[in-house]
Scaffold this active site. Structure first.
Site, PDB file in Angstrom:
ATOM      1  CE1 TYR A 120      -8.326 -10.210   3.635  1.00 51.06           C
ATOM      2  CE2 TYR A 120      -9.564  -9.954   4.885  1.00 51.06           C
ATOM      3  CZ  TYR A 120      -8.844  -9.537   4.295  1.00 51.06           C
ATOM      4  OH  TYR A 120      -8.290  -8.497   4.385  1.00 51.06           O
ATOM      5  CE  LYS A 159      -3.766  -2.319  -0.025  1.00 50.84           C
ATOM      6  NZ  LYS A 159      -3.450  -3.506  -0.412  1.00 50.84           N
ATOM      7  CE1 TYR A 197      -5.602  -8.867   1.376  1.00 48.84           C
ATOM      8  CE2 TYR A 197      -4.557  -8.756   3.587  1.00 48.84           C
ATOM      9  CZ  TYR A 197      -5.495  -8.557   2.568  1.00 48.84           C
ATOM     10  OH  TYR A 197      -7.094  -7.822   2.728  1.00 48.84           O
TER      11      TYR A 197
END
Ligand SMILES: Cc1ncc(COP(=O)(O)O)c(C=O)c1O
Length: 328
Positions: free
Chosen positions: A260, A49, A286
């Protein structure tokens, strides 16, 4: 192309290193493995990010904003990085968070608090409405909010990964290395969109594999379309004539486990192997899942000896501490 003239607020330590994973290459007995360390972008424990936020914050400042507003799960890396970016840019940050608010904050949530971000807890289904309402409330108070969608995945944010691909191609040239395949986790699509456009722009000819973190086969077509759309928005933003359709986007499914953010044996093995063979820390949601998928693909012979696979570490390790029970 006008990347150099786009508004950009520098946040990242670049270029991030590329390392050879010699021990893991030997251990898995398959392709030569490289890793690109975007967990080392340098802003509050790093991650993908940071690259997106350089362009998002640049745009926010150019529009005269004084507050970054975004949303994510309690352990969102994107929220933590946005809070840090706001601090560095002298802005305020307001986070719309979903999930259970714990009595004692841990991992990314603890960092959000230390970084001074405001927290607004909601149900996941209320995210968009809350972002809208919060933005209106802030404006009514005389503040100038800049709303960043979940994951910072739009044409502006994806620009960070166009730049990353230009960086990667230059690094590989200097190192006299090649990468036949790039593998990375994909979730809100901005990273993959930037990588796909960046590959075209930088003349990178290896194959690009986004490993799905949260979507299965039924959602695949729609997701690939969404990534292509972000790539097209990004192409327009950076002034490239390239355009994409879902056929240009490759997403690998089949590694969702129990959903998730739910850690299973795939993530546990990947995190332990990377830590114990290379001293590199993956995250549970992730990079752990994406590298677990890559290990499986190597074992199935999809990637073979004689090829070179670059795994793009996209960060996220602070979340590990909120998963102590599942990982210890
Ligand atoms: C550590 C990490 N890796 C990968 C991703 C996926 O990137 P994207 O949302 O751009 O697809 C995220 C998204 O939150 C992330 O936090």
């Amino acid at each position: 192309m006008r990347i150099d003239s786009l508004p950009r607020f520098r946040l990242a330590q670049l270029p991030t290193p590329i390392e050879e994973l010699e021990n893991l290459t030997r251990e898995l007995g398959g392709p030569e493995l490289l890793i690109k360390r975007d967990d080392q972008t340098g802003l509050a424990f790093g991650g993908n990010k940071t690259r997106k936020l350089e362009f998002l914050v640049g745009q926010a400042l150019a529009e005269g904003a004084d507050t970054l507003v975004t949303a994510g799960a309690a352990q969102s890396n994107h929220c933590r990085q946005t809070a840090a970016a706001a601090a560095k840019a002298g802005m305020k940050c307001e986070l719309v968070l979903n999930g259970q608010k714990p009595d004692v904050p841990n991992g990314n949530l603890l960092l959000d608090q230390l970084l001074g971000a405001g927290q607004h807890w909601i149900e996941r289904s209320q995210r968009s409405a809350k972002l809208r309402d919060l933005s209106e409330q802030l404006q009514a108070q005389g503040r100038k909010p800049y709303v960043i969608g979940v994951g910072g995945s739009n044409g502006v944010g994806a620009t960070g990964y166009v730049v990353a691909m230009l960086e990667l191609v230059e690094q590989l040239r200097t190192l006299q290395q090649r990468a036949d395949h790039l593998v990375f986790g994909t979730s809100s699509g901005g990273t993959q969109a930037g990588v796909v456009l960046g590959a075209r722009v930088a003349g990178f000819h290896g194959q690009l594999h986004g490993l799905s973190i949260d979507k299965g086969e039924p959602e695949l077509k729609d997701y690939e379309k969404e990534v292509a759309q972000i790539a097209n928005e990004c192409a327009e933003y950076v002034g490239s004539a390239d355009r994409f359709s879902e056929k240009d986007i490759q997403v690998v499914c089949g590694y969702l486990g129990d959903g998730y953010g739910v850690v299973g044996e795939l993530e546990r093995e990947a995190i332990r192997m990377m830590a114990q063979c290379e001293g590199i820390i993956l995250d549970p949601v992730y990079a752990g899942r994406a590298f677990g998928g890559l290990i499986d693909l190597i074992r199935k012979g999809v990637f073979q000896r004689g090829e070179t696979v670059l795994f793009w570490h996209t960060g996220g390790a602070p979340a590990l501490f909120a998963y102590a029970k599942e990982l210890a």
